[in-house]
Design a protein around this motif. Sequence first.
Motif, short mmCIF file in Angstrom:
data_model
loop_
_atom_site.label_atom_id
_atom_site.label_comp_id
_atom_site.label_asym_id
_atom_site.label_seq_id
_atom_site.Cartn_x
_atom_site.Cartn_y
_atom_site.Cartn_z
N PRO A 1 4.98 -8.17 -1.92
CA PRO A 1 6.03 -7.31 -2.47
C PRO A 1 5.47 -6.00 -3.03
CG PRO A 1 6.36 -9.57 -3.19
CD PRO A 1 5.01 -9.53 -2.52
N PRO A 2 6.22 -4.91 -2.91
CA PRO A 2 5.73 -3.59 -3.32
C PRO A 2 5.30 -3.51 -4.78
CG PRO A 2 7.67 -3.34 -1.95
CD PRO A 2 7.52 -4.82 -2.21
N LYS A 3 5.95 -4.25 -5.69
CA LYS A 3 5.63 -4.13 -7.11
C LYS A 3 4.61 -5.16 -7.59
CE LYS A 3 10.02 -1.95 -8.32
NZ LYS A 3 11.23 -1.99 -9.19
N THR A 4 3.92 -5.78 -6.67
CA THR A 4 2.86 -6.73 -7.03
C THR A 4 1.76 -6.04 -7.81
OG1 THR A 4 3.28 -8.14 -5.11
CG2 THR A 4 1.09 -8.27 -6.09
N PRO A 5 1.33 -6.58 -8.95
CA PRO A 5 0.26 -5.95 -9.73
C PRO A 5 -1.06 -5.90 -8.95
CG PRO A 5 1.43 -7.61 -11.03
CD PRO A 5 1.89 -7.78 -9.62
N ILE A 6 -1.72 -4.77 -9.01
CA ILE A 6 -2.99 -4.61 -8.30
C ILE A 6 -4.01 -5.63 -8.82
CG2 ILE A 6 -3.82 -2.81 -9.87
CD1 ILE A 6 -5.21 -1.53 -7.46
N VAL B 1 0.84 -1.20 0.00
CA VAL B 1 0.00 0.00 0.00
C VAL B 1 0.87 1.25 0.00
CG1 VAL B 1 -1.63 1.36 1.38
CG2 VAL B 1 -2.00 -1.09 1.08
N ALA B 2 1.91 1.26 0.84
CA ALA B 2 2.79 2.42 0.92
C ALA B 2 3.43 2.74 -0.42
CB ALA B 2 3.86 2.19 1.98
N SER B 3 3.74 1.69 -1.20
CA SER B 3 4.42 1.88 -2.48
C SER B 3 3.47 2.27 -3.61
CB SER B 3 5.16 0.61 -2.89
OG SER B 3 6.19 0.32 -1.98
N ASN B 4 2.20 1.92 -3.47
CA ASN B 4 1.28 2.07 -4.60
C ASN B 4 0.15 3.08 -4.41
OD1 ASN B 4 1.99 -0.26 -6.68
ND2 ASN B 4 2.23 -1.11 -4.63
N PHE B 5 -0.09 3.52 -3.17
CA PHE B 5 -1.23 4.40 -2.94
C PHE B 5 -0.85 5.68 -2.20
CE2 PHE B 5 -3.12 0.38 -3.92
CZ PHE B 5 -4.27 0.71 -4.64
N CYS B 6 0.43 6.00 -2.23
CA CYS B 6 0.89 7.27 -1.65
C CYS B 6 2.01 7.81 -2.53
CB CYS B 6 1.39 7.06 -0.22
SG CYS B 6 1.90 8.59 0.60
N SER B 7 1.92 9.08 -2.90
CA SER B 7 2.93 9.68 -3.76
C SER B 7 4.17 10.11 -2.99
CB SER B 7 2.34 10.88 -4.50
OG SER B 7 1.86 11.85 -3.57
N ASP B 8 4.07 10.19 -1.68
CA ASP B 8 5.22 10.58 -0.87
C ASP B 8 6.15 9.38 -0.66
OD1 ASP B 8 2.89 12.41 -0.16
OD2 ASP B 8 4.51 13.42 0.88
N PRO B 9 7.45 9.61 -0.52
CA PRO B 9 8.38 8.51 -0.23
C PRO B 9 8.07 7.88 1.12
CG PRO B 9 9.51 10.62 -0.05
CD PRO B 9 8.15 10.90 -0.63
N LEU B 10 8.49 6.63 1.29
CA LEU B 10 8.15 5.87 2.49
C LEU B 10 8.60 6.57 3.77
CD1 LEU B 10 7.03 3.31 3.81
CD2 LEU B 10 9.25 2.22 3.40
N ALA C 1 2.96 1.87 7.96
CA ALA C 1 3.60 1.84 6.65
C ALA C 1 4.77 0.87 6.65
CB ALA C 1 4.07 3.24 6.26
N GLU C 2 5.49 0.80 7.75
CA GLU C 2 6.55 -0.18 7.99
C GLU C 2 6.63 -0.42 9.49
OE1 GLU C 2 9.21 0.84 9.70
OE2 GLU C 2 9.44 2.97 9.31
N PRO C 3 7.20 -1.55 9.94
CA PRO C 3 7.02 -1.98 11.32
C PRO C 3 8.11 -1.57 12.31
CG PRO C 3 7.96 -3.77 10.08
CD PRO C 3 7.80 -2.62 9.11
N GLN D 1 -4.31 3.57 3.05
CA GLN D 1 -5.00 2.33 3.42
C GLN D 1 -6.45 2.33 2.92
OE1 GLN D 1 -4.31 -0.64 5.11
NE2 GLN D 1 -2.13 -0.17 4.83
N ILE D 2 -7.12 3.45 3.06
CA ILE D 2 -8.51 3.54 2.62
C ILE D 2 -8.60 3.40 1.10
CG2 ILE D 2 -10.49 5.09 2.44
CD1 ILE D 2 -9.64 6.14 5.25
N LYS D 3 -7.71 4.09 0.37
CA LYS D 3 -7.71 4.00 -1.08
C LYS D 3 -7.47 2.57 -1.54
CE LYS D 3 -5.97 8.70 -1.92
NZ LYS D 3 -4.79 9.48 -2.36
N ALA D 4 -6.52 1.90 -0.91
CA ALA D 4 -6.18 0.53 -1.31
C ALA D 4 -7.33 -0.43 -1.05
CB ALA D 4 -4.92 0.07 -0.58
#
Length: 343
Positions: A318-323, A31-40, A70-72, A54-57
């Motif tokens: 993984p971050p690059k998993t296709p939606i 979600v952090a990689s695909n639904f937010c334009s800001d860096p992690l 976003a990360e643990p 999270q809501i968008k995803a």
Amino acid sequence: MNYSEMDRFRDALQGRPRDRVPILPMIAGWVASNFCSDPLFEMARKAKLIAEAQIKAKEAVGYDGFFAYAEPLYIPEAFGCRVRYTETGPLVDPLPLSMKDLENPEILSFPDPKKAGRLPVILEAVERLNGYRSGAVPVLGLFEGPFTTTCRIIEAEVILRMILKQPEMLKVLLSKVSDFLLEFGRALIESGANVILMPEPTASSSMISPGSFRKLVLPEIRGLTEAMGVPCILHICGDTSFVLNSMAESGAGVLSLDQCMDLSESRIKAPNATLGGNVDPTNSLFLGGEEKVVEDTLRCLRDGGTSRFVLMSGCGVPPKTPIGNLRTMVKTAVEYGLGPSQD
């Protein structure tokens, strides 16, 4: 009255599913990689960005919960560890403490579970997500288990040597870390978390023996699950067949299993547990096409059964998993319902 995602999750834990299994792929990093334009490194410090992504995803894919982070690594960071953001993901630098240093019980200072570092950000993210539909959606607050958290704060090699050389001192240290996690867990629940996700990757059988798990780790996990008052999902990476019986005694509401685990065998070994898993996050969701995702999702539903089962990924997606692959996983589970014999 609407049948909510939280209703579905509670019914799964009770072994009384009404329409289908809950669907909770572990997608915080995705979600952090695909639904937010800001860096992690920026997103991880802003509750508003975590919640919005999270809501968008969830609305885009259709699974059943929110992962309120976003990360643990916010807990070791609160203890004073440095978190570095690299191209391959975040890393934590443990505190430079030796086994000799740890003989001093005051050497490790414990942070305020509501105020230190990014902990208030996580609590605010939980509150925002809980407000999305007033508790009708599972909001998963995360803290890593006591053994993994200790190995984040202090070099893992030091902790592993303590198992053999200073087991009683290690017990005291784990107990203190568990006390902190309990307080933070209660803060998560006060903020609106209705499920706790507790990964314990460093306690896997590839790191410590089943005997050490049962003696050192299990009592701490059981103490936490019993005190929380909300369902806990316990995830341990790798082959957990050697500790599955111990996991089943942990008090966790869901035992989340890695993709290498056979769900049919796990069901036999832990017949009364609610299992979670274990769609392959790499070979199916990341690298596979639609046909592979459907095949793997159906395997999980058939082998795990639809009573006392939560459909999850075997580990983090993984971050690059296709939606589209995640949508296929959800669509397959929804269409499968409770299985051919129970429709």
